[in-house]
Design an enzyme around this catalytic site. Sequence first.
Site, short mmCIF file in Angstrom:
data_model
loop_
_atom_site.label_atom_id
_atom_site.label_comp_id
_atom_site.label_asym_id
_atom_site.label_seq_id
_atom_site.Cartn_x
_atom_site.Cartn_y
_atom_site.Cartn_z
N ASP A 106 6.99 1.67 2.82
CA ASP A 106 6.93 0.70 1.74
C ASP A 106 7.98 1.02 0.67
O ASP A 106 8.63 0.12 0.13
CB ASP A 106 5.56 0.70 1.07
CG ASP A 106 4.41 0.45 2.01
OD1 ASP A 106 3.78 -0.62 1.93
OD2 ASP A 106 4.13 1.33 2.84
N ASP A 161 0.86 -1.19 0.00
CA ASP A 161 0.00 0.00 0.00
C ASP A 161 0.90 1.24 0.00
O ASP A 161 0.70 2.16 0.76
CB ASP A 161 -0.95 0.00 1.21
CG ASP A 161 -0.21 0.05 2.54
OD1 ASP A 161 0.98 -0.35 2.59
OD2 ASP A 161 -0.81 0.47 3.55
#
Length: 326
Positions: free
Chosen positions: A16, A11
């Site tokens: 990330d 996501d």
Amino acid sequence: MSQKLMIIDTDCGIDDAQAIMLALSAPSVKVLAITCCFGNTDVDNVCQNVLRVLSVCQRTQIPVFRGSAGPLVGGGTQFKDHFGTDGLGDVLEDGGSDKWEKEIQTEHAVNAIIRLVNEHPGQVSLVALGPLTNLALAVKLDPSIPQKLKDLHIMGGNMEGKGNVTPCAEFNFIMDPESAYIVLEEYLCPTHIATWEFTCRNKLSWEFFDKLVSQDTAAARFMKTITSKCWAFSREPGIGMKDAFFGPGFVPYDAYAVAACVDSSVITEKTEYAVRVELHGTLGRGFMALDPANKLKKSHRVFVMKSCDLSKFSSMLIASLQQPFE
């Protein structure tokens, strides 16, 4: 030595992005695909964010797939602004959504996961960095997927009832508790979980973070830019739940799960538990309960990470921003 095959489900927020770059920098890893899910921001922003990261690292040949836009159950999801409304600190110019849209694969992320795992049975490591919706849908469409995976690494959940969104739940699991429940019940492959408390207990110093993003590389400059105005990277004491429970420091949450997948020796202690995700209760929904005595009579246990070789992990993070590579 053959390369480890990896699919990253993300996501894509700032952490990330760091985790993806860590995977890209590992010579032992071949990233087959990056599949996108709602979470830190909406799924369209997530796809754009992944493509930005791949562009910075000059790895745009890796296919990116759009996946779930919301949880299995319920209506719209309230996105959090932990990493800005766009997931990358709200500091990058869009460049026009059409620029990125044409780079996204037409195949749905869930179908891509099923196809790639079936094409490489027993070889693929699946790393999940966001809500587990794509994984839950994949196992419902093809129940054989878990047994064809080499292993599964998850950043999410918690083991002590310390929550960073609700009093008892961690972000990735509370965004879609039903999917977290399905994945931890039905993915019977070797499963390794980097919980929120684990990542916070193995935090790094802000001095290290300054060294990390001050490298003279495109990736480091990108990371320095996207963290420059994000409140989650504030040095002010007591900012957020992390500081309230564990004290100040730099926690690259998702990178722990990727690092553990790339090199299992980076995790120096882990414990095997039966686990179950709680779906009910005002305070308990989304909490991952550990069941060391296996009162639930489950046949499958997962590995819950406990401690990390911070020297080795730090070296991996430094190398992750020494991109692009020749």
